[in-house]
Design a protein around this motif. Sequence first.
Motif, PDB file in Angstrom:
ATOM      1  N   GLY A 245       0.790  -1.224   0.000  1.00 47.16           N
ATOM      2  CA  GLY A 245       0.000   0.000   0.000  1.00 47.16           C
ATOM      3  C   GLY A 245       0.819   1.268   0.000  1.00 47.16           C
ATOM      4  O   GLY A 245       0.268   2.360  -0.193  1.00 47.16           O
ATOM      5  N   GLN A 246       2.138   1.162   0.209  1.00 47.13           N
ATOM      6  CA  GLN A 246       3.003   2.340   0.259  1.00 47.13           C
ATOM      7  C   GLN A 246       3.641   2.662  -1.087  1.00 47.13           C
ATOM      8  O   GLN A 246       4.064   3.792  -1.329  1.00 47.13           O
ATOM      9  CB  GLN A 246       4.110   2.144   1.313  1.00 47.13           C
ATOM     10  N   VAL A 247       3.739   1.669  -1.952  1.00 45.94           N
ATOM     11  CA  VAL A 247       4.326   1.845  -3.279  1.00 45.94           C
ATOM     12  C   VAL A 247       3.424   1.159  -4.299  1.00 45.94           C
ATOM     13  O   VAL A 247       2.525   0.388  -3.950  1.00 45.94           O
ATOM     14  CB  VAL A 247       5.762   1.266  -3.351  1.00 45.94           C
ATOM     15  N   ASP A 248       3.655   1.436  -5.557  1.00 46.53           N
ATOM     16  CA  ASP A 248       2.851   0.813  -6.612  1.00 46.53           C
ATOM     17  C   ASP A 248       3.276  -0.627  -6.865  1.00 46.53           C
ATOM     18  O   ASP A 248       2.440  -1.497  -7.123  1.00 46.53           O
ATOM     19  CB  ASP A 248       2.986   1.607  -7.916  1.00 46.53           C
ATOM     20  N   VAL A 249       4.572  -0.863  -6.827  1.00 51.73           N
ATOM     21  CA  VAL A 249       5.121  -2.177  -7.168  1.00 51.73           C
ATOM     22  C   VAL A 249       6.238  -2.512  -6.194  1.00 51.73           C
ATOM     23  O   VAL A 249       6.991  -1.634  -5.762  1.00 51.73           O
ATOM     24  CB  VAL A 249       5.679  -2.190  -8.616  1.00 51.73           C
ATOM     25  N   VAL A 250       6.346  -3.789  -5.841  1.00 52.59           N
ATOM     26  CA  VAL A 250       7.485  -4.293  -5.075  1.00 52.59           C
ATOM     27  C   VAL A 250       8.138  -5.411  -5.880  1.00 52.59           C
ATOM     28  O   VAL A 250       7.465  -6.340  -6.329  1.00 52.59           O
ATOM     29  CB  VAL A 250       7.068  -4.824  -3.686  1.00 52.59           C
ATOM     30  N   LEU A 251       9.444  -5.295  -6.079  1.00 53.21           N
ATOM     31  CA  LEU A 251      10.219  -6.342  -6.740  1.00 53.21           C
ATOM     32  C   LEU A 251      11.038  -7.072  -5.691  1.00 53.21           C
ATOM     33  O   LEU A 251      11.807  -6.455  -4.955  1.00 53.21           O
ATOM     34  CB  LEU A 251      11.156  -5.733  -7.790  1.00 53.21           C
ATOM     35  N   LEU A 252      10.843  -8.388  -5.606  1.00 56.46           N
ATOM     36  CA  LEU A 252      11.626  -9.218  -4.698  1.00 56.46           C
ATOM     37  C   LEU A 252      12.522 -10.131  -5.534  1.00 56.46           C
ATOM     38  O   LEU A 252      12.135 -10.601  -6.601  1.00 56.46           O
ATOM     39  CB  LEU A 252      10.730 -10.076  -3.804  1.00 56.46           C
ATOM     40  N   THR A 253      13.715 -10.385  -5.035  1.00 53.95           N
ATOM     41  CA  THR A 253      14.593 -11.350  -5.698  1.00 53.95           C
ATOM     42  C   THR A 253      15.099 -12.352  -4.672  1.00 53.95           C
ATOM     43  O   THR A 253      15.373 -12.015  -3.523  1.00 53.95           O
ATOM     44  CB  THR A 253      15.811 -10.672  -6.362  1.00 53.95           C
ATOM     45  N   GLY A 254      15.193 -13.600  -5.126  1.00 50.92           N
ATOM     46  CA  GLY A 254      15.682 -14.668  -4.266  1.00 50.92           C
ATOM     47  C   GLY A 254      14.578 -15.314  -3.453  1.00 50.92           C
ATOM     48  O   GLY A 254      13.515 -14.735  -3.220  1.00 50.92           O
ATOM     49  N   GLY A 255      14.821 -16.547  -3.029  1.00 50.65           N
ATOM     50  CA  GLY A 255      13.887 -17.251  -2.157  1.00 50.65           C
ATOM     51  C   GLY A 255      12.550 -17.523  -2.782  1.00 50.65           C
ATOM     52  O   GLY A 255      11.530 -17.593  -2.088  1.00 50.65           O
ATOM     53  N   VAL A 256      12.510 -17.708  -4.117  1.00 54.30           N
ATOM     54  CA  VAL A 256      11.232 -17.785  -4.800  1.00 54.30           C
ATOM     55  C   VAL A 256      10.903 -19.180  -5.314  1.00 54.30           C
ATOM     56  O   VAL A 256       9.828 -19.415  -5.838  1.00 54.30           O
ATOM     57  CB  VAL A 256      11.228 -16.758  -5.973  1.00 54.30           C
ATOM     58  N   SER A 257      11.815 -20.120  -5.136  1.00 51.38           N
ATOM     59  CA  SER A 257      11.593 -21.463  -5.657  1.00 51.38           C
ATOM     60  C   SER A 257      10.916 -22.337  -4.601  1.00 51.38           C
ATOM     61  O   SER A 257      10.067 -21.856  -3.849  1.00 51.38           O
ATOM     62  CB  SER A 257      12.921 -22.073  -6.130  1.00 51.38           C
ATOM     63  N   ALA A 258      11.319 -23.614  -4.524  1.00 57.84           N
ATOM     64  CA  ALA A 258      10.626 -24.554  -3.628  1.00 57.84           C
ATOM     65  C   ALA A 258      11.557 -25.165  -2.597  1.00 57.84           C
ATOM     66  O   ALA A 258      11.247 -26.216  -2.018  1.00 57.84           O
ATOM     67  CB  ALA A 258       9.968 -25.656  -4.454  1.00 57.84           C
ATOM     68  N   GLY A 259      12.693 -24.517  -2.334  1.00 54.66           N
ATOM     69  CA  GLY A 259      13.636 -25.037  -1.354  1.00 54.66           C
ATOM     70  C   GLY A 259      13.210 -24.755   0.071  1.00 54.66           C
ATOM     71  O   GLY A 259      12.247 -24.012   0.325  1.00 54.66           O
ATOM     72  N   ASP A 260      13.953 -25.334   1.013  1.00 52.19           N
ATOM     73  CA  ASP A 260      13.605 -25.162   2.427  1.00 52.19           C
ATOM     74  C   ASP A 260      13.692 -23.705   2.864  1.00 52.19           C
ATOM     75  O   ASP A 260      12.964 -23.290   3.779  1.00 52.19           O
ATOM     76  CB  ASP A 260      14.544 -26.008   3.289  1.00 52.19           C
ATOM     77  N   TYR A 261      14.583 -22.942   2.254  1.00 45.58           N
ATOM     78  CA  TYR A 261      14.763 -21.541   2.646  1.00 45.58           C
ATOM     79  C   TYR A 261      14.096 -20.569   1.671  1.00 45.58           C
ATOM     80  O   TYR A 261      14.336 -19.363   1.740  1.00 45.58           O
ATOM     81  CB  TYR A 261      16.250 -21.188   2.760  1.00 45.58           C
ATOM     82  N   ASP A 262      13.269 -21.081   0.785  1.00 47.05           N
ATOM     83  CA  ASP A 262      12.582 -20.213  -0.187  1.00 47.05           C
ATOM     84  C   ASP A 262      11.239 -19.787   0.408  1.00 47.05           C
ATOM     85  O   ASP A 262      10.200 -20.422   0.208  1.00 47.05           O
ATOM     86  CB  ASP A 262      12.378 -20.952  -1.512  1.00 47.05           C
ATOM     87  N   TYR A 263      11.276 -18.682   1.142  1.00 40.49           N
ATOM     88  CA  TYR A 263      10.121 -18.241   1.913  1.00 40.49           C
ATOM     89  C   TYR A 263       9.189 -17.290   1.174  1.00 40.49           C
ATOM     90  O   TYR A 263       8.092 -16.992   1.665  1.00 40.49           O
ATOM     91  CB  TYR A 263      10.590 -17.550   3.199  1.00 40.49           C
ATOM     92  N   VAL A 264       9.597 -16.787   0.025  1.00 40.75           N
ATOM     93  CA  VAL A 264       8.821 -15.731  -0.629  1.00 40.75           C
ATOM     94  C   VAL A 264       7.433 -16.195  -1.075  1.00 40.75           C
ATOM     95  O   VAL A 264       6.430 -15.516  -0.783  1.00 40.75           O
ATOM     96  CB  VAL A 264       9.617 -15.135  -1.810  1.00 40.75           C
ATOM     97  N   PRO A 265       7.279 -17.329  -1.772  1.00 43.43           N
ATOM     98  CA  PRO A 265       5.920 -17.716  -2.209  1.00 43.43           C
ATOM     99  C   PRO A 265       4.943 -17.875  -1.047  1.00 43.43           C
ATOM    100  O   PRO A 265       3.799 -17.388  -1.121  1.00 43.43           O
ATOM    101  CB  PRO A 265       6.151 -19.043  -2.941  1.00 43.43           C
ATOM    102  N   GLY A 266       5.381 -18.538   0.020  1.00 40.91           N
ATOM    103  CA  GLY A 266       4.494 -18.721   1.168  1.00 40.91           C
ATOM    104  C   GLY A 266       4.138 -17.409   1.829  1.00 40.91           C
ATOM    105  O   GLY A 266       2.990 -17.197   2.255  1.00 40.91           O
ATOM    106  N   THR A 267       5.124 -16.500   1.929  1.00 41.92           N
ATOM    107  CA  THR A 267       4.864 -15.198   2.538  1.00 41.92           C
ATOM    108  C   THR A 267       3.825 -14.420   1.739  1.00 41.92           C
ATOM    109  O   THR A 267       2.872 -13.850   2.294  1.00 41.92           O
ATOM    110  CB  THR A 267       6.171 -14.394   2.629  1.00 41.92           C
ATOM    111  N   LEU A 268       4.004 -14.386   0.414  1.00 38.37           N
ATOM    112  CA  LEU A 268       3.055 -13.658  -0.424  1.00 38.37           C
ATOM    113  C   LEU A 268       1.676 -14.323  -0.407  1.00 38.37           C
ATOM    114  O   LEU A 268       0.648 -13.635  -0.457  1.00 38.37           O
ATOM    115  CB  LEU A 268       3.581 -13.557  -1.852  1.00 38.37           C
ATOM    116  N   ARG A 269       1.631 -15.636  -0.289  1.00 36.58           N
ATOM    117  CA  ARG A 269       0.339 -16.321  -0.241  1.00 36.58           C
ATOM    118  C   ARG A 269      -0.400 -15.958   1.045  1.00 36.58           C
ATOM    119  O   ARG A 269      -1.629 -15.751   1.034  1.00 36.58           O
ATOM    120  CB  ARG A 269       0.533 -17.826  -0.345  1.00 36.58           C
ATOM    121  N   ARG A 270       0.321 -15.865   2.144  1.00 32.82           N
ATOM    122  CA  ARG A 270      -0.327 -15.507   3.413  1.00 32.82           C
ATOM    123  C   ARG A 270      -0.841 -14.071   3.366  1.00 32.82           C
ATOM    124  O   ARG A 270      -1.945 -13.783   3.861  1.00 32.82           O
ATOM    125  CB  ARG A 270       0.641 -15.676   4.581  1.00 32.82           C
TER     126      ARG A 270
END
Length: 411
Positions: A245-270
């Motif tokens: 809500g503070q910016v129009d777009v957020v770009l994230l890099t890293g942690g986007v696959s399915a590994g144990d430390y890839d937290y981005v998909p789950g975070t965005l889903r929540r």
Amino acid sequence: MSTVQTVTYDEALTILDRLRPPSRTEMVPTTEALYRTLAMPALASVTVPPFHRAMMDGYAISQADISDLSGKTLPVRGVIGAGQTECYELDAGSAVKVMTGAPVPDGTVAVVRKEWCETSPDGRSVTFLESVQRGESVQQRGEDGRVGDPLLTSGTRLRAQDIAVLAAFGVRQVAVHQRLRVGIVTTGSEIVTNLDASLEPSQIYGSNGVYLQLALRDEQCEVPLVQHVPDDPQQLEDVVRSVAGQVDVVLLTGGVSAGDYDYVPGTLRRICKTLAMERVWMRPGAPFVAATHQSTVFFAMSGNPAAAFIQFETLVRPTLSAMAGRPYQPFALTAKLADHVAHKPVKHTRFLRARAAIEEGQLVVHCARDQSPGLIKGLAHTNAIVRMDSHHAEVGQHLSVQMVSSFRNDF
């Protein structure tokens, strides 16, 4: 466990287009609008030129004197310089000396260049050495444009020459799309973002944040947030929630696959509840998440520099450009392949880093030999991306190509 949403590259472009929020516009002074994108057509405020004017130094003549001009001598009634307001009405049997850019007298049908004339020593008469046609060296009032004429269409990204046109037609302000506000969040406990810091064992310097900041500058975006987060799910979630809500777009890099430390998909889903996509049938860069929350669009890309580069150029940049009011079609060019290319058969669309050049009048691409997404040095030699929808291509075959970043409009 939810099903991973995998889409084709072309489907991904369609989905991303639907995620675009309505653009906002603002009025800015024309002289401060370099590289901004017009949100409305720009219309002429004045007529150009606003008077009939001389295009060369010479002598104005009337209709009565234009026939059989060669060898004719006429008296010179006066002189008009550029910017002067002297008013003469040109009578038959006389001439008026005019300078380039000066208004010509009423009744002028042509200006005879001074090099086609011989002036008397006292300047009171002129002999014409050549004949001329009606309209010679005279620009008519409004020949370039009149009040209300369209000058530039909406969607034009203003260059220096565009602004020069607007200034000439008296356009003081233009309606442009507001700059997008884009936040950058890089992830990874192995990443060091401070180039002055020494590397510890197992650490590397991060390049994705630097690349994205500069690429966004090329798109005329504002970047109010650049933050790095280690592989910590709580820290990541806190940052994502704070920027929503503070910016129009957020770009994230890293942690986007399915590994144990890839937290981005789950975070965005929540946070976002649903994801528009999680994977794209493309190599490199298949893991790619897109979602929205509180008017903010999130794009999560690979942590591998070359893969992130491909994802940004083929998916994110076209979307940002459309958000800013200047949509373009990726891979609209074709180029001749200089090298034989062969890969294992897969259903993915492949994107190859390449170097494009004009050779013998044709656009030719040379693909990098090593296309590993973990290698970054080759990006320094990349000015194009080749799209391959099959697993091999022969020398001389024409493939779809997209020029990269600042090179996009060079061909």
